[in-house]
Design an enzyme around this catalytic site. Structure first.
Site, PDB file in Angstrom:
ATOM      1  N   LYS A  25       0.483   0.096  15.203  1.00 33.79           N
ATOM      2  CA  LYS A  25       1.887   0.090  15.642  1.00 33.79           C
ATOM      3  C   LYS A  25       2.226  -1.040  16.626  1.00 33.79           C
ATOM      4  CE  LYS A  25       3.426   3.414  13.201  1.00 33.79           C
ATOM      5  NZ  LYS A  25       3.753   2.866  11.895  1.00 33.79           N
ATOM      6  N   PRO A  36      -4.804   0.840  18.760  1.00 34.42           N
ATOM      7  CA  PRO A  36      -4.552   0.242  17.445  1.00 34.42           C
ATOM      8  C   PRO A  36      -4.535   1.227  16.274  1.00 34.42           C
ATOM      9  CG  PRO A  36      -6.777  -0.263  18.177  1.00 34.42           C
ATOM     10  CD  PRO A  36      -6.095   0.426  19.321  1.00 34.42           C
ATOM     11  N   HIS A  75       0.848  -1.199   0.000  1.00 40.81           N
ATOM     12  CA  HIS A  75       0.000   0.000   0.000  1.00 40.81           C
ATOM     13  C   HIS A  75       0.878   1.242   0.000  1.00 40.81           C
ATOM     14  CE1 HIS A  75      -4.150  -1.576   1.410  1.00 40.81           C
ATOM     15  NE2 HIS A  75      -3.611  -2.348   0.505  1.00 40.81           N
ATOM     16  N   TYR A 105      -9.577   5.642   6.997  1.00 37.58           N
ATOM     17  CA  TYR A 105      -9.774   6.037   8.401  1.00 37.58           C
ATOM     18  C   TYR A 105     -10.809   7.163   8.411  1.00 37.58           C
ATOM     19  CZ  TYR A 105      -5.408   3.610   9.671  1.00 37.58           C
ATOM     20  OH  TYR A 105      -4.421   2.672   9.891  1.00 37.58           O
ATOM     21  N   TYR A 162       3.810   6.580   9.778  1.00 40.77           N
ATOM     22  CA  TYR A 162       2.961   5.449   9.379  1.00 40.77           C
ATOM     23  C   TYR A 162       3.795   4.329   8.753  1.00 40.77           C
ATOM     24  CZ  TYR A 162      -1.432   3.133   8.274  1.00 40.77           C
ATOM     25  OH  TYR A 162      -2.473   2.235   8.236  1.00 40.77           O
TER      26      TYR A 162
HETATM   27  C1  PHB Z   1      -6.321  -3.993  10.679  1.00 38.05           C
HETATM   28  O1  PHB Z   1      -6.325  -4.301   9.483  1.00 38.05           O
HETATM   29  O2  PHB Z   1      -6.702  -4.803  11.546  1.00 38.05           O
HETATM   30  C2  PHB Z   1      -5.867  -2.638  11.068  1.00 38.05           C
HETATM   31  C3  PHB Z   1      -5.345  -1.806  10.106  1.00 38.05           C
HETATM   32  C4  PHB Z   1      -4.936  -0.537  10.451  1.00 38.05           C
HETATM   33  C5  PHB Z   1      -5.059  -0.102  11.753  1.00 38.05           C
HETATM   34  C6  PHB Z   1      -5.551  -0.949  12.720  1.00 38.05           C
HETATM   35  C7  PHB Z   1      -5.968  -2.212  12.382  1.00 38.05           C
HETATM   36  O3  PHB Z   1      -4.681   1.161  12.049  1.00 38.05           O
END
Ligand code: PHB
Ligand code: APR
Length: 392
Positions: free
Chosen positions: A299, A295, A75, A203, A387
């Site tokens: 990280k 989450p 990505h 997000y 990130y």
């Molecule tokens: C996930 O795919 O479980 C996931 C992805 C990004 C995040 C948190 C969880 O920031």
């Protein structure tokens, strides 16, 4: 009493312990992994799925990257929504790096397979693990398995036993300092065998609360919504989940969302936590045993991997040259990066959630910060650097 001897006893067979043991194996250092549960139990845990470049390098160094390279998704950016706005942060443009979408469960599975193939010693279903004499040059670990007591003498103990493990608590309370922040909400997450709504992660800060669209593969989606801490997964029918998710997504995304039965549903509280120091004598903590992040930004596993990186190199340096400088600076070096990941995870969480205790002022500051990120390339670069993962 069973008696055994090895160079490094690793407590915990989660991703931290397995990665450490595999990396040590590749450079000829022996270890024994002690895991409280079964392999299937460990592989049943579903966690985040975004891997930083540093972890990709470690997987390659450990010789376990083949399936990840084949099946993972690279990505180059992520989408962020707020109000009726949506923008993309381009990781590749800002950092020349990308992230890999590949589930933590798959990372763990690949590590188990590699350890098994090379005859790695992993003892499952251990009970009453105790670390002894960590402040001396002759530490040992005792445990029980199926009613029999065992003892392993070693040079070093790696505490990779997660937040609820015994390793951190072996460090006397007067030596330890703990820092903690709890958040007034949780994440309700589901897995469903449906195509992901977007090629990249989305997000969302919506007036109904945070939402995240993620994925595992082309027909396995992972979605999350912010929920109350008092909610239980069984309070949320599949239908209620999809309805709420759609209400939080921008209308054009919601209209494309493919829904279906969920194959997993769970609620996780959000917590920031750090325990210092990460070394006590011959005992070294790695991963969730020493720190937890919320989450947002994924990280957790990545920060565990950065600890493993420093510890593995320190042990290797010691065994190959007798130089203890890596070991001596482990806690300080690991913690410096841990705190940066803590800061980023806290910042990204603060930016994207609706806080029940926020004032109107707090809310307007949050919107201003989102607008600033939206319009400012330097801010996007700072986000992108965090990130994709700060360098080790
Ligand atoms: C996930 O795919 O479980 C996931 C992805 C990004 C995040 C948190 C969880 O920031
Ligand atoms: N004895 C032996 N094993 C133990 C003990 C104990 N007393 N206590 C816990 N364990 C085992 C757990 O059963 C678990 O398998 O230690 C392992 C710790 O694994 P994780 O909790 O997954 O922690 P870690 O390996 O540090 O992984 C880092 O990344 O995404 C994040 O939080 C997420 O698990 C994740 C983490």
């Amino acid at each position: 009493m069973g008696e055994l001897s090895t160079q490094v006893v690793i407590i915990g067979g989660g991703p931290s312990g397995l990665l450490l043991s595999q990396l040590l194996h590749v450079c000829g250092i022996q270890s024994v992994v002690l895991e409280r549960k079964t392999k299937n139990y460990v592989l049943g845990r579903i966690r985040a799925g975004v891997l930083e470049r540093g972890l990709l390098h470690l997987m390659r160094e450990a010789g376990v990257a083949d399936r990840m390279e084949r099946e993972g998704f690279t990505h180059d950016g992520t989408l962020i929504c707020y109000g009726n706005q949506m923008f993309r942060v381009d990781f590749k443009h800002h950092t020349s790096h990308s992230v890999m979408v590949y589930g933590q469960t798959e990372v763990t599975r690949d590590l188990y397979e590699a350890r098994e193939k090379s005859g790695g010693e992993i003892v499952f279903n251990v009970e009453d693990v105790e670390i002894h004499d960590a402040k001396t040059n002759a530490p040992f670990v005792t445990y029980k398995k199926a009613g029999t007591s065992h003892r392993i003498t070693c040079d070093f103990v790696a505490g990779c036993d997660g937040f609820h493990g015994i390793s951190r608590k072996t460090i006397p309370q007067k030596v330890r300092k703990e820092y903690e922040k709890v958040y007034p909400f949780g994440w309700l997450g589901i897995l469903s065998e449906t195509p992901p709504v977007s090629h990249e992660l989305i997000y969302v800060n919506s007036e109904r609360g945070f939402a995240l669209c993620s994925m595992r593969n082309t027909n396995l989606s992972r979605y999350y919504i912010q929920c109350d801490l008092s909610d239980r997964p069984e309070d949320w029918s599949d239908n209620a989940f999809w309805t709420e998710l759609k209400l939080r997504l921008p209308p054009d995304v919601a209209s494309k969302l493919v829904t279906g039965p969920t194959i997993e549903k769970s609620i996780a509280p959000l917590r920031s936590f750090v325990s210092e120091p990460m070394r006590w004598g011959q005992l070294f903590l790695c991963g969730d045993a020493a720190h937890i992040v919320p989450p947002t930004g994924a990280k957790g596993l990545n920060t565990a991997a950065s600890d493993v990186n420093y510890l593995y190199r320190a042990l290797r340096q010691f065994y190959e040259t007798g130089d203890t400088s890596g070991i001596d600076s482990y806690s300080e070096v690991a913690l410096s990066r841990v705190w940066k990941a803590e800061r980023f995870s806290w910042w990204f969480s603060s930016l994207m959630h609706r806080y029940p205790d926020h004032s109107e002022f707090d809310f307007r500051i949050q919107v201003a910060e989102l607008q600033f990120l939206h319009g400012n390339q330097a801010a996007q670069q700072a986000m992108a650097e965090n990130y994709v993962g700060l360098p080790y």
